[in-house]
Design a protein around this motif. Sequence first.
Motif, PDB file in Angstrom:
ATOM      1  N   UNK A   1       0.769  -1.341   0.026  1.00 51.80           N
ATOM      2  CA  UNK A   1      -0.054  -0.112   0.053  1.00 51.80           C
ATOM      3  C   UNK A   1       0.724   1.210  -0.111  1.00 51.80           C
ATOM      4  N   UNK A   2       2.075   1.208   0.245  1.00 52.39           N
ATOM      5  CA  UNK A   2       2.751   2.462   0.557  1.00 52.39           C
ATOM      6  C   UNK A   2       3.754   2.713  -0.878  1.00 52.39           C
ATOM      7  N   UNK A   3       3.507   1.869  -1.725  1.00 54.07           N
ATOM      8  CA  UNK A   3       3.976   1.986  -3.178  1.00 54.07           C
ATOM      9  C   UNK A   3       2.859   2.413  -4.252  1.00 54.07           C
ATOM     10  N   UNK A   4       3.339   3.555  -4.950  1.00 52.34           N
ATOM     11  CA  UNK A   4       2.319   3.879  -5.845  1.00 52.34           C
ATOM     12  C   UNK A   4       3.016   3.869  -7.339  1.00 52.34           C
ATOM     13  N   UNK A   5       4.359   3.724  -7.547  1.00 46.15           N
ATOM     14  CA  UNK A   5       4.915   3.750  -8.805  1.00 46.15           C
ATOM     15  C   UNK A   5       6.267   3.247  -8.731  1.00 46.15           C
ATOM     16  N   UNK A   6       6.895   2.661  -9.540  1.00 46.93           N
ATOM     17  CA  UNK A   6       8.208   2.542  -9.856  1.00 46.93           C
ATOM     18  C   UNK A   6       8.690   3.223 -11.137  1.00 46.93           C
ATOM     19  N   UNK A   7       9.952   3.882 -10.818  1.00 49.45           N
ATOM     20  CA  UNK A   7      10.801   4.478 -12.137  1.00 49.45           C
ATOM     21  C   UNK A   7      12.063   3.853 -12.408  1.00 49.45           C
ATOM     22  N   UNK A   8      12.054   3.451 -13.700  1.00 50.85           N
ATOM     23  CA  UNK A   8      13.238   2.643 -14.119  1.00 50.85           C
ATOM     24  C   UNK A   8      13.985   3.472 -15.070  1.00 50.85           C
ATOM     25  N   UNK A   9      15.451   3.450 -14.695  1.00 50.57           N
ATOM     26  CA  UNK A   9      16.438   4.436 -15.563  1.00 50.57           C
ATOM     27  C   UNK A   9      16.959   3.479 -16.507  1.00 50.57           C
ATOM     28  N   UNK A  10      17.145   3.724 -17.800  1.00 45.14           N
ATOM     29  CA  UNK A  10      17.917   3.134 -18.710  1.00 45.14           C
ATOM     30  C   UNK A  10      19.191   3.915 -18.811  1.00 45.14           C
ATOM     31  N   UNK A  11      20.451   3.377 -18.736  1.00 46.39           N
ATOM     32  CA  UNK A  11      21.779   3.818 -19.265  1.00 46.39           C
ATOM     33  C   UNK A  11      22.471   2.981 -20.041  1.00 46.39           C
ATOM     34  N   UNK A  12      23.648   3.890 -20.427  1.00 45.96           N
ATOM     35  CA  UNK A  12      24.607   3.091 -21.366  1.00 45.96           C
ATOM     36  C   UNK A  12      25.624   2.418 -20.116  1.00 45.96           C
ATOM     37  N   UNK A  13      25.424   1.079 -20.227  1.00 47.43           N
ATOM     38  CA  UNK A  13      26.253   0.301 -19.188  1.00 47.43           C
ATOM     39  C   UNK A  13      27.820   0.672 -19.131  1.00 47.43           C
ATOM     40  N   UNK A  14      28.312   1.045 -20.100  1.00 48.87           N
ATOM     41  CA  UNK A  14      29.859   1.451 -19.943  1.00 48.87           C
ATOM     42  C   UNK A  14      29.976   2.963 -19.674  1.00 48.87           C
ATOM     43  N   UNK A  15      29.262   3.919 -20.216  1.00 51.82           N
ATOM     44  CA  UNK A  15      29.670   5.239 -19.602  1.00 51.82           C
ATOM     45  C   UNK A  15      28.658   5.574 -18.558  1.00 51.82           C
TER      46      UNK A  15
END
Length: 267
Positions: free
Chosen positions: A202-216
């Motif tokens: 109940x205390x979680x409303x969303x998840x934000x996932x970040x995509x990044x360049x794995x090297x830099x």
Amino acid sequence: MTMIQKSSTCNQGLLPKNNPAVSILSIIIPALLFISCRKESVAPGSASLAIVHLVAGSKPLAVNFNSEGPVPYKTGRQLNYRFFERVNQFKAYSGEQRLRLFQYPDTTDKDLPLFDLQLNLPVGSMNTLFLTGTVDAPDTFFTRNIIPYFPETDSSLAIRFVNLSPGNDPISINVKGLANGSEVSSIRYKNITDFKNYAATQNISEYVFEFRDAISGDSITSYTIPDINVPGTESPNIRRYRSFTLALTGEAGGVGDRARAGFLVSH
């Protein structure tokens, strides 16, 4: 003694012509024989197939499971780019299946399909076909899904990640606010992870996932999965006990609709 005749399909007793049951039996018996014969040609079951259109720069795709002939303009299904709903899900096919997909409205015999595929769909299997790449270099990624089981006491959802963005270096994925690569340290094009459970309390409303360049470590894009808990609504937790695939789509250097972006598929 009553005589019994043998037919080619089954035995049937002869009744006097003046028996009123004759007229009824003359209708019922052929119908039953027809049904019994028809049972032999009924398919033992079907598979489920979800088709996800992620081809950068493509028009809507018209689906044709018929091995010959064009797609009917008015009745054929069309799959839109970066769109996933019931129209993307098919449950009437199993075994070896030829699948052609045409850029709509190029669906006549003279037009060449963007994809001409041969699929193996075992009865009872759950499958997802991701259409990726670009119009000039179309590509596919096929998965046979094993959806995780959720005990009632486990208030969670499951997410797996797939890299469907051509022309990229490997990418990493993290939850916003956590270290780079906290979810996936490195994943190459056309690779997919296992499902991972995330709390849906109940205390979680969303998840934000970040995509990044794995090297830099440079940021590529982010994707928010909302509506995990919406208090005061009829269905306050629409994500709990559900499984999803989060894909990185688009092409490196793309702009507009072709730019890299996250895309969520539900199972």
